[in-house]
Structures are given as structure tokens and as C-alpha cells.
Design a protein around this motif. Sequence first.
Motif, PDB file in Angstrom:
ATOM      1  N   ALA A   1      54.128  50.523  25.339  1.00 25.73           N
ATOM      2  CA  ALA A   1      54.558  50.848  23.979  1.00 25.73           C
ATOM      3  C   ALA A   1      55.661  51.909  23.973  1.00 25.73           C
ATOM      4  O   ALA A   1      56.524  51.910  23.091  1.00 25.73           O
ATOM      5  CB  ALA A   1      53.363  51.312  23.152  1.00 25.73           C
ATOM      6  N   LEU A   2      55.655  52.792  24.965  1.00 27.98           N
ATOM      7  CA  LEU A   2      56.722  53.808  25.029  1.00 27.98           C
ATOM      8  C   LEU A   2      58.094  53.152  25.141  1.00 27.98           C
ATOM      9  O   LEU A   2      59.068  53.629  24.584  1.00 27.98           O
ATOM     10  CB  LEU A   2      56.517  54.712  26.246  1.00 27.98           C
ATOM     11  CG  LEU A   2      55.445  55.794  26.137  1.00 27.98           C
ATOM     12  CD1 LEU A   2      55.229  56.450  27.501  1.00 27.98           C
ATOM     13  CD2 LEU A   2      55.857  56.852  25.104  1.00 27.98           C
ATOM     14  N   PHE A   3      58.159  52.019  25.868  1.00 29.74           N
ATOM     15  CA  PHE A   3      59.462  51.388  26.114  1.00 29.74           C
ATOM     16  C   PHE A   3      59.829  50.347  25.055  1.00 29.74           C
ATOM     17  O   PHE A   3      61.003  50.151  24.780  1.00 29.74           O
ATOM     18  CB  PHE A   3      59.465  50.708  27.491  1.00 29.74           C
ATOM     19  CG  PHE A   3      59.094  51.642  28.614  1.00 29.74           C
ATOM     20  CD1 PHE A   3      59.839  52.795  28.826  1.00 29.74           C
ATOM     21  CD2 PHE A   3      57.994  51.395  29.424  1.00 29.74           C
ATOM     22  CE1 PHE A   3      59.496  53.678  29.844  1.00 29.74           C
ATOM     23  CE2 PHE A   3      57.649  52.264  30.443  1.00 29.74           C
ATOM     24  CZ  PHE A   3      58.404  53.418  30.660  1.00 29.74           C
ATOM     25  N   VAL A   4      58.817  49.663  24.511  1.00 31.07           N
ATOM     26  CA  VAL A   4      59.149  48.550  23.596  1.00 31.07           C
ATOM     27  C   VAL A   4      58.362  48.614  22.280  1.00 31.07           C
ATOM     28  O   VAL A   4      58.114  47.595  21.652  1.00 31.07           O
ATOM     29  CB  VAL A   4      58.953  47.172  24.287  1.00 31.07           C
ATOM     30  CG1 VAL A   4      60.029  46.939  25.329  1.00 31.07           C
ATOM     31  CG2 VAL A   4      57.571  47.041  24.906  1.00 31.07           C
ATOM     32  N   GLY A   5      57.946  49.785  21.899  1.00 32.36           N
ATOM     33  CA  GLY A   5      57.477  50.005  20.532  1.00 32.36           C
ATOM     34  C   GLY A   5      56.006  49.883  20.291  1.00 32.36           C
ATOM     35  O   GLY A   5      55.409  50.743  19.654  1.00 32.36           O
ATOM     36  N   ARG A   6      55.380  48.820  20.740  1.00 34.29           N
ATOM     37  CA  ARG A   6      53.945  48.672  20.521  1.00 34.29           C
ATOM     38  C   ARG A   6      53.412  47.532  21.383  1.00 34.29           C
ATOM     39  O   ARG A   6      54.179  46.748  21.926  1.00 34.29           O
ATOM     40  CB  ARG A   6      53.624  48.416  19.041  1.00 34.29           C
ATOM     41  CG  ARG A   6      54.007  47.056  18.579  1.00 34.29           C
ATOM     42  CD  ARG A   6      53.488  46.755  17.176  1.00 34.29           C
ATOM     43  NE  ARG A   6      53.734  45.354  16.895  1.00 34.29           N
ATOM     44  CZ  ARG A   6      54.039  44.870  15.704  1.00 34.29           C
ATOM     45  NH1 ARG A   6      54.134  45.678  14.667  1.00 34.29           N
ATOM     46  NH2 ARG A   6      54.233  43.584  15.540  1.00 34.29           N
ATOM     47  N   VAL A   7      52.086  47.456  21.487  1.00 33.48           N
ATOM     48  CA  VAL A   7      51.431  46.329  22.143  1.00 33.48           C
ATOM     49  C   VAL A   7      50.350  45.820  21.194  1.00 33.48           C
ATOM     50  O   VAL A   7      49.856  46.592  20.367  1.00 33.48           O
ATOM     51  CB  VAL A   7      50.779  46.727  23.491  1.00 33.48           C
ATOM     52  CG1 VAL A   7      51.777  46.739  24.606  1.00 33.48           C
ATOM     53  CG2 VAL A   7      50.051  48.033  23.402  1.00 33.48           C
ATOM     54  N   PRO A   8      49.908  44.557  21.298  1.00 36.22           N
ATOM     55  CA  PRO A   8      50.369  43.601  22.275  1.00 36.22           C
ATOM     56  C   PRO A   8      51.743  42.988  21.976  1.00 36.22           C
ATOM     57  O   PRO A   8      52.405  42.517  22.890  1.00 36.22           O
ATOM     58  CB  PRO A   8      49.288  42.513  22.248  1.00 36.22           C
ATOM     59  CG  PRO A   8      48.702  42.587  20.883  1.00 36.22           C
ATOM     60  CD  PRO A   8      48.807  44.022  20.480  1.00 36.22           C
ATOM     61  N   HIS A   9      52.150  42.893  20.735  1.00 35.47           N
ATOM     62  CA  HIS A   9      53.385  42.162  20.447  1.00 35.47           C
ATOM     63  C   HIS A   9      54.509  43.146  20.169  1.00 35.47           C
ATOM     64  O   HIS A   9      54.579  43.745  19.113  1.00 35.47           O
ATOM     65  CB  HIS A   9      53.132  41.168  19.300  1.00 35.47           C
ATOM     66  CG  HIS A   9      52.032  40.206  19.648  1.00 35.47           C
ATOM     67  ND1 HIS A   9      50.906  40.073  18.899  1.00 35.47           N
ATOM     68  CD2 HIS A   9      51.872  39.399  20.721  1.00 35.47           C
ATOM     69  CE1 HIS A   9      50.104  39.179  19.488  1.00 35.47           C
ATOM     70  NE2 HIS A   9      50.674  38.775  20.592  1.00 35.47           N
ATOM     71  N   ALA A  10      55.362  43.279  21.166  1.00 34.83           N
ATOM     72  CA  ALA A  10      56.324  44.370  21.207  1.00 34.83           C
ATOM     73  C   ALA A  10      57.480  44.118  20.248  1.00 34.83           C
ATOM     74  O   ALA A  10      58.239  43.168  20.416  1.00 34.83           O
ATOM     75  CB  ALA A  10      56.848  44.512  22.631  1.00 34.83           C
ATOM     76  N   ILE A  11      57.602  45.010  19.287  1.00 36.47           N
ATOM     77  CA  ILE A  11      58.664  44.880  18.293  1.00 36.47           C
ATOM     78  C   ILE A  11      60.027  45.273  18.894  1.00 36.47           C
ATOM     79  O   ILE A  11      61.074  44.873  18.418  1.00 36.47           O
ATOM     80  CB  ILE A  11      58.293  45.751  17.056  1.00 36.47           C
ATOM     81  CG1 ILE A  11      58.999  45.283  15.812  1.00 36.47           C
ATOM     82  CG2 ILE A  11      58.530  47.214  17.292  1.00 36.47           C
ATOM     83  CD1 ILE A  11      58.372  44.072  15.203  1.00 36.47           C
TER      84      ILE A  11
END
Length: 522
Positions: free
Chosen positions: A197-207
Motif C-alpha cells: 500500500a505504501l507504493f500503490v495506495g492500498r490493497v487488495p485492489h491498488a488504486i
Amino acid sequence: MSKIVIDPITRIEGHLSVELDVEAGRVKSARVRGDMFRGFEQILIGRNPFDAVQIAQRICGVCPISHGIESSRCVENACGVVPNKNGRLLRNLALASNYLQSHILHFYHLAALDFVDITAILKYSGNDEKLNYLKAWAASELSEKKTGVSAATACAPFLPRYGGDGFYIKDTEFNIAAIAHYVKALDIRMKAHRMVALFVGRVPHAIGLVTGGVSKTPDKATLAAARNILAEISEFVNSSYVPDVVALAKLLPGYTEVGRFGDFLAYGEFPDGPDEKDLYFPRGIVSGGKRMALDPSEITEQVLHSRYSSPSNLHPSLGQTEPAVDKSGAYTWIKAPRYAGKPMEVGPLARIIVGYTAGNADIKKEVDALASAVGITLPQLQSAIGRHAARAIESKLLCRKISGWLDQVEEGEKPRQECAIPDKGEGVGLGEAARGALGHWISVKDGKIDRYQCIVPTTWNASPRDDNGVAGPMEQALAGTPVSDEKNPMEAARVVRTFDPCLACAIHSVKAGAEIARFRVC
Ligand code: NFE
């Protein structure tokens, strides 16, 4: 000959069953059935190609990062762009973090209970002193005082189970340590998710995964937070996960002879330099012990035994998915991908074997070290136990690579390459999800998605018999597996789980809006 059906296979992702013909205490032949039916590729048709990265991630909650990345790659390929340095590094960081959570999930929470005797903790119920006697850290994770959960309650979700004590490891110290690590692994997985989540915003579905790279410009605080999390995960991987796998391999020597399959395919992953072909985990085929270059034009999907009426043996760029629920001779919703007409195992073991054969120094060093710690050879690793070993080796390697990639990220620099969607075009994204080779193929017409196909790792591994009647990798790996007790076919369930199947990923074709069949649920 007797027939055994394990339905459902539990502790995997999705709904899978196996049908076993058993003769003289061994599996003679197996049929693996994907029993669930979903819809994604059709949902994408007619959409803006930039939407694909978000929609495709919904195929699965365990490996959404890989679906997001392959989806981006196929659109980028159609647009003729590649991500810039930061985009490449941040994607690598998100995907490697996702591998860590997935491999740790698989070993401790899905597979370990096939071997570990959970009831070991009952022997020490209410007695934290005894737990302390075994290992101080085990006590700190399992202590009733700390968790407020009694040992009997903690066991409850895992009982009843196959067989009696005969199937499970008797070494109490190993069992207690593994159970303590099971608990610790829940926390470590959460932290690996946080790192994604630090790199792509959130999990599981990366915004934050977008066509062309990622959306969030990296800053000092993000990179520092990732380093802190990485230190904790690395400590767990090096001090618990790898040693636990080595101990398991030593305690179960027979599992080098079980679950074997010899042909491997890897698309390769983690672009590790400006040239996108420079992959940390190499691309290639190993068949009959020989390494070959991979030619994507040799990939087809056959459907003679799958519930589809579409033509068989099509390349995925021309793939069709017309469901036919009552098709005669079909026994699964999974298609049968083949490479040059042959079934191929994909996944961590395939990556390790392809990497080792290609001479990757890091892979070679770790494989040799693990094989020597266990006392086995490389050919023996091509087995049920080798699949567990491969995940642990990858986790160790990726902890190191994440640290290196964090050093290379340029703070404050743009992480996304602009792209313009062509009116017409084709694209392909080939990479590696935690469970193995993942491909997305797109055709664009009038600026919209005209055709979309995915072939995911479990489609390769759990594929049915093909048009020539040749069984899929998991089916072949099951043949010869001992069945010591037909009422408790634990050995076969163990072999299936070593592949870490995900049926949510494997089957994702439905005709939007069309009725497929009617079912009565009792
Ligand atoms: Ni649903 Fe997936 C992974 C993909 S597996 S988990 O890893 O792609 O078939």
C-alpha cells in the motif's frame, strides 16, 4: 481400483476438486476440476483500455498486483511505451511485497496444517511455563496470558482434520515453533500488505497502479516506512520461514519423491535495468532438464475437456470463451494451456529451476545452500517439497532485492510515463504472479477494448487433459502419490496444495448478461 473424490479441496483459493483412481495404495490417475465460474474478460470488452488495470485487479484478492501490472503492460505494449525508472522500481517493489505476503500465507496458513500437529499446543494448555521451556518467543506468541485465547479454542478451527496422528509430524519442538510462527505470520503478512500500500495506495485492489507506471511520486517518508517494515519481514523470513521449510523437508524425506513433474515455464519478472528484457527472475523453458528460449507464439489453449464450445488450440491473442455447461466429455471450467503442445508447470519452482538453469548466481547460491542444508539434490527439489522450498528461497531473495530497489528509487521524480491509446492495436503483458506465469492479451479497436484474454498460473497447473488426452501438470504430479488410507487421502491433498492453486484466478470467463445454466442449491 477405487475412486476417491476430494471435494472441495480446502485451504486453497476458490473451488477445486480432484477425482482419483487408486490402485494398490497409489493414485493411478487424477482429474482436477475447477468448479467455479466467474466473469472478467467479457466485462472488459468495449471499455477504455485505461480502465483495464483497475478491472483486471478484481480477478483476485490475493494476486491483484500482478493482474494490475500485466494489464498495464499489455496496454502499454499496445501504446508503444515502457515505464520509466521510478515506475519500474515502484512496480517491482509493490509486486515483490505482494509475493512476500502470498508465499507466507501459503506456507503457514494454507499448507502447514497438512504437516504440523496443531494439537501439540493442547499438551501445554494453560501452562505457559512449558511453552517457555520450549522457546521464549514461541511463548510470547502463544501465551494464553498474552492472547487471552485458550489452547483448545485456538485448535478448534483446524479440527476435525484428515487422519490421526499418523499423518502429522511428531517432533513437538518443531510443531510448537511452527504454530508460533503461524500466529506471527498473520502479523507479518499484514505488514507486507502495508508495504504494498505504501507504493500503490492500498490493497487488495491498488488504486495507484496505472497504465504507464504508478500514480504516487515517491517521497522520503514512504521509503523510510518501507525500510522499517522490510527489516521486520526479512527477520521473519530468514529466522523462521527458511529454517521451518528446511526442518520440514528433513522431517518429511519422502516428499522429494511425491508430486513430481518435469517441464517448467517462466515468463520471468522484475525488470532490473533500463532494458525491460533484463529480468531478475529469468524467462525460459526447462523441459527434460534442457533450457530453451520461450517463444510466446507457441502458447495455445485447448478446450476438448473444458466446458467451452469455442474452437480449441487458439493462441490467446485470438482466444474465445463460449461457455457450454453440459458439454460431453468436459469436466472442468479450466482450459488447458499448452506450450508447443505440452503441459508446463509454472510457479515458484518453475522460476527457480529456469533461473538455476540459466545460471542466475543469486538463485544458484540459495538453492545450493538449501539443498545442502536438507541433504537433497537439485532433481529431488523438482517435487512436492521443492515447491515449498522454492517459495522460501524466493522470499529470501526478494527481501534483499527490495532493499536494493529502495536504494535506487529517485525521491520526488515522476513515476509514470504518459501514453496515448491508439485507435487500433494489439498488446501483450507477460510476467510472473506469485503463483507463476501470468499473461494478458489485448486488442484495441476504435480506441476501445475489442478482445481481452488472460492465462493465469493456475490455468497452467490445474489444467485438464488436452486435445490429445495428455493430463495437466497437477494431474500428472498426483499420479503415483501414496494413498495409505482411502478415507483420509491426505497425501493427495498435500500434493495439490503444494501448487498453491487459485481458482478465482484460473476461471474468469462469462458472457455478460447471458444465462449459463440454472442450479438448485440445497
Ligand atoms: Ni488468485 Fe493468481 C497468483 C494469478 S493464480 S492468485 O499468484 O494470476 O492462478
